[in-house]
Design a protein around this motif. Sequence first.
Motif, PDB file in Angstrom:
ATOM      1  N   ILE A 107       1.626   5.509   0.015  1.00 39.66           N
ATOM      2  CA  ILE A 107       0.789   6.434   0.724  1.00 39.66           C
ATOM      3  C   ILE A 107      -0.253   6.891   0.158  1.00 39.66           C
ATOM      4  O   ILE A 107      -1.242   7.453   0.574  1.00 39.66           O
ATOM      5  CB  ILE A 107       1.808   7.281   1.546  1.00 39.66           C
TER       6      ILE A 107
ATOM      7  N   THR B 234       0.717  -1.223  -0.036  1.00 42.05           N
ATOM      8  CA  THR B 234      -0.038   0.102  -0.155  1.00 42.05           C
ATOM      9  C   THR B 234       0.829   1.315  -0.048  1.00 42.05           C
ATOM     10  O   THR B 234       1.679   1.408   1.172  1.00 42.05           O
ATOM     11  CB  THR B 234      -1.034   0.104   1.238  1.00 42.05           C
TER      12      THR B 234
ATOM     13  N   LEU C 292       2.982   1.724   3.076  1.00 43.64           N
ATOM     14  CA  LEU C 292       2.386   1.367   4.752  1.00 43.64           C
ATOM     15  C   LEU C 292       3.305   0.301   5.529  1.00 43.64           C
ATOM     16  O   LEU C 292       3.337  -0.885   4.828  1.00 43.64           O
ATOM     17  CB  LEU C 292       0.882   0.892   4.308  1.00 43.64           C
ATOM     18  N   SER C 293       3.666   0.459   6.590  1.00 43.32           N
ATOM     19  CA  SER C 293       4.452  -0.443   7.388  1.00 43.32           C
ATOM     20  C   SER C 293       3.807  -0.497   8.720  1.00 43.32           C
ATOM     21  O   SER C 293       4.157  -1.548   9.376  1.00 43.32           O
ATOM     22  CB  SER C 293       5.942  -0.008   7.519  1.00 43.32           C
ATOM     23  N   HIS C 294       3.101   0.333   9.319  1.00 47.11           N
ATOM     24  CA  HIS C 294       2.759   0.429  10.743  1.00 47.11           C
ATOM     25  C   HIS C 294       1.334   0.932  10.512  1.00 47.11           C
ATOM     26  O   HIS C 294       0.974   2.171  10.913  1.00 47.11           O
ATOM     27  CB  HIS C 294       3.708   1.243  11.557  1.00 47.11           C
ATOM     28  N   PRO C 295       0.296   0.116  10.124  1.00 50.88           N
ATOM     29  CA  PRO C 295      -1.015   0.613  10.238  1.00 50.88           C
ATOM     30  C   PRO C 295      -1.457   0.808  11.623  1.00 50.88           C
ATOM     31  O   PRO C 295      -1.244  -0.066  12.228  1.00 50.88           O
ATOM     32  CB  PRO C 295      -1.880  -0.367   9.204  1.00 50.88           C
TER      33      PRO C 295
ATOM     34  N   HIS D  65      -0.953   6.458  11.386  1.00 48.98           N
ATOM     35  CA  HIS D  65      -0.317   5.328  10.531  1.00 48.98           C
ATOM     36  C   HIS D  65       1.128   5.757  10.203  1.00 48.98           C
ATOM     37  O   HIS D  65       1.384   6.676   9.905  1.00 48.98           O
ATOM     38  CB  HIS D  65      -1.268   5.204   9.412  1.00 48.98           C
TER      39      HIS D  65
ATOM     40  N   PHE E 201       4.572   4.822   7.486  1.00 51.45           N
ATOM     41  CA  PHE E 201       5.081   4.275   6.200  1.00 51.45           C
ATOM     42  C   PHE E 201       6.325   4.499   6.360  1.00 51.45           C
ATOM     43  O   PHE E 201       7.139   5.572   6.936  1.00 51.45           O
ATOM     44  CB  PHE E 201       4.351   5.538   5.259  1.00 51.45           C
TER      45      PHE E 201
ATOM     46  N   PHE F 140      -3.121   4.948   0.320  1.00 52.13           N
ATOM     47  CA  PHE F 140      -3.973   4.949   1.840  1.00 52.13           C
ATOM     48  C   PHE F 140      -4.732   6.329   1.974  1.00 52.13           C
ATOM     49  O   PHE F 140      -5.858   6.165   2.322  1.00 52.13           O
ATOM     50  CB  PHE F 140      -2.746   4.713   2.635  1.00 52.13           C
TER      51      PHE F 140
END
Length: 349
Positions: free
Chosen positions: A8, A6, A193-196, A180, A182, A11
Amino acid sequence: MHTSVTTIERFILDQEDRYPEATGELSNLLYDICLATKIIAASIRRAGLVNILGASGIQNVQGEEQQKLDILANETLKNCLKHTGRVCIMGSEEDDDIIPVPPEYPVGKYAVLFDPLDGSSNIDVNSAVGTIFSIYRRVSMHGRGTVADVLQPGCKQVAAGYVMYGSSTMLVYTTGQGAHGFTLDPTIGEFLLSHPRIITPRIGKYYSVNESNFPRWGKGMQAAVRGLKGDLTEGLNGVVPKNSRYIGSLVGDFHRNLISGGIFLYPADSKNQRGKLRLLYEASPMAFIAEQAEGSATDGVNRILDIMPEMLHQRTPLVIGSREDVGFVADTVRQVGERNSGAVSQPAL
Ligand code: AHG
Ligand code: MN
Ligand code: MN
């Protein structure tokens, strides 16, 4: 090749889709900021090389590249925002006054504030630095934007975020629908996206404070920091004793604590009676993110997001991070204050 990553952009668009009335202006403004931070990240990555390359004659180090990086970061943000028609006014830690949109460009409905390079003294020693940004909807009705558009309490922010230029470049932002994270993939130049939906632990592992200021703090803050270490000789309610981590970059210290759990403090002291950090460029955006991650932020007495700014460069004491730990510090400051004088009027002293 799998394409389930995903970006940015995707997102932000997905989030915007939840608001049928959204015009896309805020989404585009967030991309503008992402672009600026990617340019800043590239400059920072080369920072240590500028002298070497200049000395070897491969690179001309006249002009732009000789600028201090915080000036360069400031110019980059302004240049990426001023022509877009999405902004009516800007404010920067590096500029004394509000920054109008030049007359040749259209204006939009947002006011943007930033600390272009936070923790800039860390550059020389190759440690983490960051960019912090904060976005408000304008309150003036028309024209180029006024100081009233930027002097708004943090609870009115429509978005806030930071980028940390660390071992990797990470962006964390919120529009009020969670925080969130990234991570920049440098090979494709995209934040992925790495830390939703980051949730910070209720009780943290770390406390982060410049303890060399300890002798200049009030008794309440001294007791609170002793308490964070597990020393409860004052007879206060306890918290889980913590380990110390402090690198002197709000973005770096805050980010570690957000992910691992912890509390960051920059209290007022007898030299900096209103604290050191700036409400609009540092405390308010970080407080918005902290609350969205289920943490909290206070000046010791007031919720940071409720403070009505009076000046562009207003400073504030800041206690931010894991909710129970912030509560412990606020309670301790209050209890010790009441014990000593009957009432507390000064925040976080
Ligand atoms: P800036 O580089 O934008 O001026 O901010 C520096 C701030 C902040 O990042 C950090 O938490 C704090 O100053 C560190 O201050 P001390 O050196 O007094 O600990
Ligand atoms: Mn700063
Ligand atoms: Mn700065």
